[in-house]
Design a protein around this motif. Structure first.
Motif, PDB file in Angstrom:
ATOM      1  N   ALA A  52       3.642  -5.472   4.324  1.00 51.76           N
ATOM      2  CA  ALA A  52       3.067  -6.465   3.415  1.00 51.76           C
ATOM      3  C   ALA A  52       1.919  -7.188   4.109  1.00 51.76           C
ATOM      4  O   ALA A  52       2.094  -7.762   5.189  1.00 51.76           O
ATOM      5  N   HIS A  99      -4.391  -2.829  -2.518  1.00 47.64           N
ATOM      6  CA  HIS A  99      -4.036  -3.915  -3.430  1.00 47.64           C
ATOM      7  C   HIS A  99      -4.913  -3.832  -4.678  1.00 47.64           C
ATOM      8  O   HIS A  99      -5.736  -2.925  -4.816  1.00 47.64           O
ATOM      9  N   GLU A 138      -1.442 -14.291  -7.462  1.00 51.91           N
ATOM     10  CA  GLU A 138      -0.394 -13.449  -8.014  1.00 51.91           C
ATOM     11  C   GLU A 138      -0.966 -12.642  -9.173  1.00 51.91           C
ATOM     12  O   GLU A 138      -1.614 -13.175 -10.050  1.00 51.91           O
ATOM     13  N   ARG A 159       3.146  -9.681 -13.342  1.00 52.81           N
ATOM     14  CA  ARG A 159       4.285  -8.880 -12.912  1.00 52.81           C
ATOM     15  C   ARG A 159       4.168  -7.485 -13.483  1.00 52.81           C
ATOM     16  O   ARG A 159       3.726  -7.293 -14.605  1.00 52.81           O
ATOM     17  N   THR A 174       7.959   0.006   2.753  1.00 58.88           N
ATOM     18  CA  THR A 174       8.080  -1.127   3.669  1.00 58.88           C
ATOM     19  C   THR A 174       9.446  -1.094   4.331  1.00 58.88           C
ATOM     20  O   THR A 174      10.450  -0.758   3.701  1.00 58.88           O
ATOM     21  N   PRO A 184       0.212  -0.111  -5.037  1.00 62.01           N
ATOM     22  CA  PRO A 184       1.052  -1.009  -5.843  1.00 62.01           C
ATOM     23  C   PRO A 184       1.377  -0.362  -7.179  1.00 62.01           C
ATOM     24  O   PRO A 184       0.604   0.445  -7.705  1.00 62.01           O
ATOM     25  N   GLU A 206       5.561  -0.410  -2.064  1.00 61.46           N
ATOM     26  CA  GLU A 206       6.681  -1.269  -1.683  1.00 61.46           C
ATOM     27  C   GLU A 206       7.851  -0.454  -1.135  1.00 61.46           C
ATOM     28  O   GLU A 206       8.610  -0.931  -0.294  1.00 61.46           O
ATOM     29  N   ASN A 265       5.305   4.233  -4.819  1.00 55.05           N
ATOM     30  CA  ASN A 265       5.160   2.778  -4.815  1.00 55.05           C
ATOM     31  C   ASN A 265       5.076   2.299  -3.369  1.00 55.05           C
ATOM     32  O   ASN A 265       5.975   2.545  -2.562  1.00 55.05           O
ATOM     33  N   LYS A 274      -0.821 -10.964  -3.620  1.00 49.96           N
ATOM     34  CA  LYS A 274       0.464 -10.287  -3.734  1.00 49.96           C
ATOM     35  C   LYS A 274       0.473  -9.445  -5.007  1.00 49.96           C
ATOM     36  O   LYS A 274       0.132  -9.947  -6.076  1.00 49.96           O
ATOM     37  N   PRO A 275       0.854  -8.168  -4.890  1.00 46.42           N
ATOM     38  CA  PRO A 275       1.202  -7.445  -3.667  1.00 46.42           C
ATOM     39  C   PRO A 275      -0.046  -6.877  -2.980  1.00 46.42           C
ATOM     40  O   PRO A 275      -1.019  -6.528  -3.632  1.00 46.42           O
ATOM     41  N   TYR A 285      -0.918  -4.424   0.831  1.00 47.41           N
ATOM     42  CA  TYR A 285      -0.240  -3.681   1.885  1.00 47.41           C
ATOM     43  C   TYR A 285      -1.233  -3.162   2.926  1.00 47.41           C
ATOM     44  O   TYR A 285      -2.393  -2.886   2.629  1.00 47.41           O
TER      45      TYR A 285
END
Length: 735
Positions: A569, A482, A167, A170, A542, A512, A539, A537, A574-575, A577
């Motif tokens: 994903a 990533h 991870e 954040r 997706t 990301p 994300e 982004n 994480k994250p 792609y």
């Protein structure tokens, strides 16, 4: 005793000037750490990473000067180094390392990052940092003074302690930019005073005086007298010669003309300039790291050099006066060899040249050049042809037939394999970066899939200064899969170069969200970095019904005539792609990024024209692939079978296959047919690949064209699949 050696100089494929000081195995480096420096040092060989104690960064705190530092630190962490490494530099160096807060390092990096504001003393030398400040700047504020010092320290602590973190931090942990004071108004220089050299211990004299070998010798070396069996008192000065004062070294870094004036106003530098040649610790060497706009032979600079003692040697590191040698020469030899057999896949890279001769001068000036020097690729080709004729006549015969080159369609999709290595660069392979050129009514437009360290410099070597401009101007979209460093640390340099040729163009970056924060941090140093850049982004792409339809996404559809685009994903950190896109001309591209076998990716990529899939390991290392969340060769081929891909490019090859991987000229049918046995120990992600092969599968195996990516390879879809003889060729030449 200290040895002084230039280990890097600025070339087409490297923007570094670097000086190495070696004290009986302990290494210290002074200069720039631009992208690619780790690979360059590995190619040249003199610097042992495990022996590097301290790095002193010169010049300004910009990505140009230190973009290769993260990769270098990763390289150091891979060695058996027992002591932590210190990196010293300008006041905003900690800020620069702090901008790496979103990077997912796979191993801990034991490093201290220090603002060199006072004398540094160790067992080998004393280093006096000199921070030149331009006129009109009342004072510079350290980035640590703006309230972010605790956050920066927490970032450094994370870098020191991480162990393959799945991870990342954040994205909202540091959602605002790390604020930065002016980094271009100061430049770091250093004066180095090695410790005095102990006098020579005269063993014969000591024995004649009655001193027995062993502890008595050590006692005298420590400066203590020794009384012999006969009662004679022997003092150290009777058997040890005088201490020799080591000569000083100065490393100057003037990015612009303005810093020359600033240097002449520094008190201690002026004192050093007027020291007598007979003084102990006299100045012996001055290294001048100069920006392109500084004229080292102007009247002003000539007078500045003459203010130093006439006996000292001047090392000139200026991009116009050092030879444009090929930095990673062994990789160039590999390209050249493969180009003999597959000339359309390996167009000859930009040939290096000598550059300007130094004008005659009464000052002892020499170019600051790193050995060995490789210039002429034409001569290299002739040498290789001779070697091949002697050791591999069948390959030589095939080469002679290559005059009848197959002409590819000008409207053919083309892949440029800039870097193909996973994790860390090796001598023959740089980290990952692939360009896909797609024909359109106006010519070509291009997509860049991941951008590892040194991507821009590799392109500049492949195409030359003029050719790389055309490549940059074609780029419409950059996809970063990533936050592992081998996939994105070349992005800043690439974007800075793009801004210099962009005109009114727009470029889209799908990545990301931490990439956006990183770019915003560095836009304080490079104000044009975000001009013309449209960030999306990953994300937000997706899912088929994503609610995040932004103006940037709509603009992207128009820019490259998209019919659809989707991210999936990946099964990695994480994250992370994968991306799948289709154009209105019915071309469909699927890029896996780093991932375990992924059914969702296979479903979204169905019937792709081109699948670019990672194949980090061969099948005997399936357990490693599972542990590190990568794919094996057979897994990648089975995914391509599920997709029913027309063309497959396998890339992201482990550095454990140093030159060409063992699986060149892969037998697709044999691999897919044996998947049930080879992949018997699959994890839950790859279980769906273990199945009986059908007649349709066999037909696909016969028709698909599979190519293994190699650095420097340019391959059109019409040329995919033909790599016969490459391994035999490489064995026949000296790389």
């Amino acid at each position: 005793m200290v040895s002084v050696q230039v280990v890097a100089h600025p070339t087409t494929d490297l923007d570094s000037s670097l000086l190495r000081l070696n004290f009986s195995g302990a290494e210290f480096l002074f200069g720039h750490f631009s992208e690619g420096i780790h690979r360059a040092l590995a190619d040249h060989g003199p610097v042992k990473l495990s022996r590097v104690r301290q790095v002193f960064l010169t010049g300004q705190t910009t990505w140009t000067e230190l973009g290769g530092l993260p990769g270098f630190l990763i390289g150091v962490s891979d060695t058996a180094v027992k002591k932590g490494l210190s990196v010293l530099g300008g006041r905003n160096l900690q800020w620069a390392i702090g901008t790496l807060r979103g990077v997912q390092f796979r191993q801990k990096i034991d490093v201290d990052v220090i603002y060199a504001e006072k004398e540094i003393v160790n067992e080998f030398m004393t280093v006096v940092p000199v921070e030149l400040v331009l006129d009109g700047v009342d004072g510079l504020v350290d980035a640590a003074d703006d309230g972010l010092s605790c956050k920066i320290e927490s970032i450094l602590e994370r870098i020191r302690s991480t162990d393959d973190a799945g991870e990342s931090l954040r994205s909202d942990t540091f959602s605002r930019r790390l604020l930065l004071p002016d980094t271009r108004s100061s430049s770091m220089c250093y004066i180095i005073q090695p410790r005095p050299i102990p006098g020579h211990f005269n063993v014969i004299t000591a024995q004649l005086l009655g001193v027995p070998p062993g502890p008595a010798f050590g006692q005298l070396r420590k400066g203590l007298p020794f009384t012999t069996a006969a009662g004679t008192v022997v003092t150290p000065d009777m058997v040890i010669g005088p201490i020799e004062q080591a000569e000083q070294i100065v490393v100057l870094d003037f990015p612009t003309h303005a810093f020359i004036t600033a240097a002449t106003k520094v008190d201690w530098l002026r004192t050093l300039q007027t020291s007598s040649p007979s003084d102990s610790g006299k100045l012996s060497t001055v290294m001048h790291i100069l920006g392109p706009e500084v004229d080292p032979f102007s009247e002003q600079y000539t007078q500045f050099m003459k203010s130093f003692p006439s006996t000292c040697k001047h090392l000139l590191a200026h991009p116009s006066y050092v030879p444009d040698t090929i930095t990673v020469s062994r990789s160039a030899r590999l390209w050249t060899a493969l180009g003999l057999l597959s000339p359309t896949k390996f167009p000859q890279s930009h040939t290096a040249s000598e550059r300007k001769e130094l004008p005659r001068s009464d000052i002892a000036i020499v170019p600051a050049i790193a050995e060995p020097l490789t210039y002429n690729l034409d001569e290299l080709r002739e040498q290789m042809l001779s070697d091949i004729a002697d050791s591999a006549p069948s390959i030589a015969a095939r080469i002679m037939q290559k005059d009848e080159r197959k002409q590819s369609s000008r409207s053919d999709v083309e892949c440029i394999c800039i870097g193909t290595c996973s994790g860390s660069p090796s001598t023959f392979k740089n980290v990952i970066g692939t360009i896909v050129r797609i024909p359109s009514r106006e010519g070509y437009y291009s997509l860049l899939l991941d951008c590892g360290e040194g991507t821009y410099y590799s392109l500049r070597r492949m195409y030359g200064a003029a050719g790389v401009v055309a490549i940059l101007q074609e780029i419409k979209l950059i996809f970063i899969s990533h936050m592992h460093p081998d996939h994105h640390l070349g992005l800043l340099t690439f974007l800075v170069a793009w801004t210099q040729v962009m005109g009114s163009r727009v470029i889209y970056v799908i990545a990301p969200v931490n990439i956006q924060i990183w770019i915003k941090d560095w836009s304080q140093v490079y104000p044009n970095l975000t001009v013309g850049l449209r960030f999306i982004n990953a994300e937000h792409l997706t899912g088929a019904n994503s609610p995040h339809i932004t103006a940037s996404i709509e603009g992207l559809y128009d820019a490259i005539d998209l019919a659809s685009i989707q991210t999936v994903a990946a099964i990695h950190c994480k994250p992370a792609y994968s991306v799948i896109l289709s154009t209105s001309s019915q071309f469909k591209l699927a890029y896996s990024g780093d991932t375990r076998p992924n059914q969702r990716f296979a479903a979204a990529a169905l019937n792709s024209t081109l699948v670019i899939h990672e194949a980090t390991f061969d099948d005997n290392l399936l357990s490693d692939a599972i542990k590190k969340q990568h794919a094996t060769v057979t897994e990648a081929l089975c995914i391509a079978k599920e997709i029913r891909a027309e063309n497959v490019l396998l890339t992201h090859i482990s550095p454990r296959y140093p030159i060409l991987p063992d699986f060149m000229c892969v037998d697709v049918l044999q691999r897919v047919s044996s998947a049930g046995q080879v992949l018997a120990d699959e994890d839950e992600h790859g279980e769906f690949l273990v199945c009986d092969i059908t007649e349709d599968d066999k037909q696909w195996c016969e028709n698909v064209k599979v190519t293994i990516a190699v650095d420097g390879m340019v391959v059109k879809l019409s040329e995919m699949g033909d790599q016969e003889g490459w391994t035999e060729l490489v064995r026949a030449v000296t790389l």
